[in-house]
Scaffold this active site. Structure first.
Site, PDB file in Angstrom:
ATOM      1  N   ASN A   9     -20.050 -89.990  52.025  1.00 33.14           N
ATOM      2  CA  ASN A   9     -20.744 -90.023  50.735  1.00 33.14           C
ATOM      3  C   ASN A   9     -20.489 -88.703  50.021  1.00 33.14           C
ATOM      4  OD1 ASN A   9     -22.476 -90.333  48.583  1.00 33.14           O
ATOM      5  ND2 ASN A   9     -24.349 -90.106  49.788  1.00 33.14           N
ATOM      6  N   TRP A  10     -19.671 -88.749  48.976  1.00 31.81           N
ATOM      7  CA  TRP A  10     -19.269 -87.514  48.303  1.00 31.81           C
ATOM      8  C   TRP A  10     -20.324 -87.010  47.327  1.00 31.81           C
ATOM      9  CZ3 TRP A  10     -13.344 -87.862  46.832  1.00 31.81           C
ATOM     10  CH2 TRP A  10     -12.608 -88.117  47.993  1.00 31.81           C
ATOM     11  N   LYS A  11     -21.319 -87.823  47.044  1.00 31.91           N
ATOM     12  CA  LYS A  11     -22.391 -87.447  46.113  1.00 31.91           C
ATOM     13  C   LYS A  11     -21.779 -86.968  44.786  1.00 31.91           C
ATOM     14  CE  LYS A  11     -25.370 -86.577  50.049  1.00 31.91           C
ATOM     15  NZ  LYS A  11     -26.455 -85.753  50.628  1.00 31.91           N
ATOM     16  N   HIS A  95     -30.175 -94.684  49.285  1.00 31.59           N
ATOM     17  CA  HIS A  95     -30.086 -93.317  49.797  1.00 31.59           C
ATOM     18  C   HIS A  95     -31.347 -92.548  49.432  1.00 31.59           C
ATOM     19  CE1 HIS A  95     -28.690 -89.185  50.354  1.00 31.59           C
ATOM     20  NE2 HIS A  95     -27.761 -89.692  51.144  1.00 31.59           N
ATOM     21  N   GLU A  97     -31.880 -89.694  48.324  1.00 34.78           N
ATOM     22  CA  GLU A  97     -31.846 -88.986  47.046  1.00 34.78           C
ATOM     23  C   GLU A  97     -32.122 -89.934  45.886  1.00 34.78           C
ATOM     24  OE1 GLU A  97     -28.707 -85.817  48.963  1.00 34.78           O
ATOM     25  OE2 GLU A  97     -27.983 -87.303  47.516  1.00 34.78           O
ATOM     26  N   GLU A 167     -31.026 -92.313  58.056  1.00 33.59           N
ATOM     27  CA  GLU A 167     -30.893 -90.922  57.666  1.00 33.59           C
ATOM     28  C   GLU A 167     -32.262 -90.269  57.605  1.00 33.59           C
ATOM     29  OE1 GLU A 167     -27.079 -90.238  55.050  1.00 33.59           O
ATOM     30  OE2 GLU A 167     -28.631 -91.213  53.874  1.00 33.59           O
ATOM     31  N   GLY A 173     -28.692 -82.506  54.381  1.00 36.68           N
ATOM     32  CA  GLY A 173     -28.345 -81.308  53.630  1.00 36.68           C
ATOM     33  C   GLY A 173     -29.116 -80.073  54.039  1.00 36.68           C
ATOM     34  N   SER A 213     -26.625 -84.334  58.418  1.00 38.14           N
ATOM     35  CA  SER A 213     -25.977 -83.121  58.910  1.00 38.14           C
ATOM     36  C   SER A 213     -25.089 -83.378  60.130  1.00 38.14           C
ATOM     37  CB  SER A 213     -27.020 -82.031  59.223  1.00 38.14           C
ATOM     38  OG  SER A 213     -27.712 -81.657  58.048  1.00 38.14           O
ATOM     39  N   GLY A 234     -22.295 -86.661  54.797  1.00 41.92           N
ATOM     40  CA  GLY A 234     -22.442 -86.008  53.508  1.00 41.92           C
ATOM     41  C   GLY A 234     -21.495 -84.839  53.361  1.00 41.92           C
ATOM     42  N   GLY A 235     -22.003 -83.625  53.551  1.00 37.61           N
ATOM     43  CA  GLY A 235     -21.226 -82.418  53.294  1.00 37.61           C
ATOM     44  C   GLY A 235     -19.895 -82.358  54.021  1.00 37.61           C
TER      45      GLY A 235
END
Length: 250
Positions: A9-11, A95, A97, A167, A173, A213, A234-235
């Site tokens: 997921n590149w957000k 998600h 967010e 998640e 994050g 993470s 994610g990151g």
């Protein structure tokens, strides 16, 4: 038989040129011959070009969100038909967010799921508890309610198009990660509740991913748990070498 999946997921990261640089790096870095589905979810503006860029590879493209309506006066929104028209057949829904920043409720998310399935899309449906839920020992209730209100209205046949992503919100994050045992506890609980609502065959065929993470240093231990079928990353998905190492760990 459930699939092993690693989705990135590149957000809200990577412009057009950066997207294509990363895609080229992924094509080069990802291991060949692995029995794992690899998915990337760039931003809306780069979905069409990503699909074209990845043609002929084993990397699939997903959207990070979509609107529940078929169309209309919804400024700034994207419909299922729009995604399908550029070759995107998988969508991330729910998600944390989206739930937190955009106040998407389980009822809204259930509508989005219904719309996606009506268009024969695959859904990666995200659930997870906040830190206060874990500290108050209410996290299993939170997970159950999100499953019930977002997905348990579906028929058995519709579950063939559902991937669940667990998640823990407190680990997204933050650098914090659920222990492998904590991840397994929740994944086993999710599978048990799917079995309770439907049957063993639906539970056994549903892929459940862990997100929060995940990085090369902890991916193998997390993925080794019996009910963890991969990850929603994610990151680390923004660094080709790290994402490739996570895929290799499964």
């Amino acid at each position: 038989m459930r699939h092993q999946i690693v989705a990135g997921n590149w957000k809200m990261h990577k412009n057009y040129s950066e997207t294509h640089v990363l895609l080229d790096e992924l094509i080069e870095a990802l291991p060949s011959g692995k029995e794992v589905e690899v998915i990337v979810a760039p931003t809306f503006t780069n979905l069409a070009s990503a699909v074209s860029h990845l043609e002929g590879t084993n990397i699939q493209v997903a959207a990070q969100n979509m609107h529940q309506a078929e169309g209309g006066a919804f400024t700034g929104e994207i419909s299922a038909q729009m995604l399908l028209s550029v070759g995107v057949e998988t969508v991330i829904i729910g998600h944390s967010e989206r739930r937190h920043y955009f106040k998407e409720t389980d009822a809204i998310l259930a509508d989005k799921v219904n719309t996606a399935l009506r268009h024969n899309m695959r859904v990666i449906y995200c659930i997870g508890e906040e830190l206060k839920d874990r500290e108050s020992k209410q996290y299993l209730n939170v997970i159950f309610n999100q499953l019930r209100d977002g997905l348990f209205h579906l028929s058995k046949d519709q579950w063939a198009s559902i991937v669940v992503a667990y998640e823990p919100v407190w680990a997204i994050g933050t650098g914090e990660t659920a222990t492998p045992e904590q991840a397994q506890e929740i994944h086993a609980f999710i599978r048990q509740e799917i079995k309770r609502q439907y049957d063993q065959s639906v539970a056994d065929s549903t892929s459940i991913l862990y997100g929060g993470s995940v990085k090369p240093s902890n991916a193998k231990e997390i993925f080794s748990q019996p009910d963890v079928d991969g990850g929603l990353i994610g990151g680390a998905a923004l660094v080709a070498a790290d994402f490739a190492a996570i895929v290799q760990a499964i």
